[in-house]
Design an enzyme around this catalytic site. Structure first.
Site, PDB file in Angstrom:
ATOM      1  N   GLU A 277       0.816  -1.209   0.000  1.00 60.18           N
ATOM      2  CA  GLU A 277       0.000   0.000   0.000  1.00 60.18           C
ATOM      3  C   GLU A 277       0.852   1.263   0.000  1.00 60.18           C
ATOM      4  OE1 GLU A 277      -3.827   1.851   2.466  1.00 60.18           O
ATOM      5  OE2 GLU A 277      -2.601   0.265   3.352  1.00 60.18           O
ATOM      6  N   HIS A 293      12.899  -0.202  -7.498  1.00 57.68           N
ATOM      7  CA  HIS A 293      13.971  -1.149  -7.174  1.00 57.68           C
ATOM      8  C   HIS A 293      14.996  -1.226  -8.304  1.00 57.68           C
ATOM      9  CE1 HIS A 293      14.889  -5.081  -4.750  1.00 57.68           C
ATOM     10  NE2 HIS A 293      15.844  -4.165  -4.675  1.00 57.68           N
TER      11      HIS A 293
END
Length: 339
Positions: A277, A293
């Protein structure tokens, strides 16, 4: 860099050991592996498909995009080696691997420079409001008076986890003229001397949080570090401080981070590893920079990781390549899970 599935890929089908590649690695590594091994490339399969694929695999290569739970090891009687082509191993059930007699190896140092450089890219994105400025200009606005930033020179950088990545972050911080504080998982005279040589002052976490203008997280996700930065820790930080996370999402309680940013109790944040979330909640804040990432996503790093993958597989099976036997003893430094 994404490797397509070759038409002749198959599990088993010959005497050569089978290497199952589940996340993208460098094309050059795939080509070199295929010289001596059966290589099967199936990128990020669904869990039920994965359990079928591992049945005849001797080696599994993955990054962060795939999880290896206990059920996978139970379905892989021939598996000998799992290579995490990156730093963390939190997506692998290490207990199940040990019980199954499977060696798990990561590649912790190959991406250190890339991640450290990204940490400062994220930091500059926050303190100079680069991402917000870019969005505004793309939307047709030109409001530079609203984009007042701060300089890094003379400010204090707190590095939580001065390891391979954290050490490089410290060196880059020195180039900006920043005072550097740091925490380490294990200390002693030798480590203290290394930190002193880096110009890093060893500090307990509460003091680091309370006195740093920038707090950078560069430590692995373990049971000890999960939720390390929660409500209490965020409350210790200066109201104008910036939090940079190039570690793992689970190190930070993102709900409390969002609250602190919304309420003006923190100056800004950036994360390369948003989770769940938090991705949605953080996305709505102008004082946050988020990347998906990409810490290890440089050409240089991926080539280093690919080379190391080939070495590890070759060492595991003592394959004779180009007329010379690859001995297990010829292990390149940095090919194991840091303690």
């Amino acid at each position: 860099m994404t490797v397509p599935t070759a038409p002749d890929d198959h599990l088993g089908g010959g005497p050569r050991p089978t290497v199952l590649v589940l996340d993208p690695i460098a094309d050059s590594a795939i080509r070199r592996l295929r010289e001596d091994f059966t290589v099967v490339v199936r990128l990020r399969p669904e869990p039920d498909v994965l359990r079928e694929l591992v049945g005849d695999a001797h080696v599994v290569v993955l990054r962060s995009g795939v999880r290896l739970p206990a059920a996978v090891f139970a379905a892989a009687p021939s598996l000998r080696l799992v290579i995490r082509a990156g730093v963390g191993t939190d997506n692998i059930d290490l207990v199940a691997a040990e019980l199954a007699g499977v060696r798990v190896v990561n590649i912790p140092n190959a991406s250190a420079q890339a991640v450290a450089e990204l940490a400062f890219g994220l930091l500059l994105g926050v303190v100079r409001r680069v991402a917000l400025a870019d969005r505004q200009v793309r939307d047709g606005a030109w409001r530079k008076d609203d984009l007042l930033g701060v300089e890094l020179g003379g400010r204090t950088l707190g590095i939580v986890g001065v390891g391979a990545i954290g050490s490089r972050i410290a060196r880059i911080g020195a180039g900006f003229g920043m005072r550097r504080l740091g925490t380490v998982s294990r200390s002693g005279p030798r480590r203290a001397a290394e930190l002193a040589e880096l110009g890093v002052v060893l500090t307990e976490l509460p003091e680091l949080l309370a006195t740093s203008d920038v707090v950078c997280l560069a430590l692995p996700l373990t049971e000890a570090t999960r939720g390390l930065i929660g409500a209490a820790e965020l409350a210790m930080m200066r109201r104008d401080a910036v939090l940079i996370n190039v570690a793992r999402a689970g190190v930070v309680d993102e709900d409390h981070l969002v609250d602190a940013l919304r309420e003006g109790r923190l100056g800004g944040a950036a994360t390369d590893v948003p989770a769940g979330e938090g991705r949605t909640l953080l996305r709505g804040l102008d004082n946050v920079v988020i990347t998906p990432h990409i810490g290890a996503m440089t050409v240089d790093t991926q080539e280093r990781i690919g080379q190391r993958v080939v070495e590890l597989v070759t060492e595991e099976f003592a394959v004779t390549a180009q007329g010379s036997t690859a001995a297990r003893a010829a292990v390149v430094a940095g090919g194991g899970i840091p303690g």
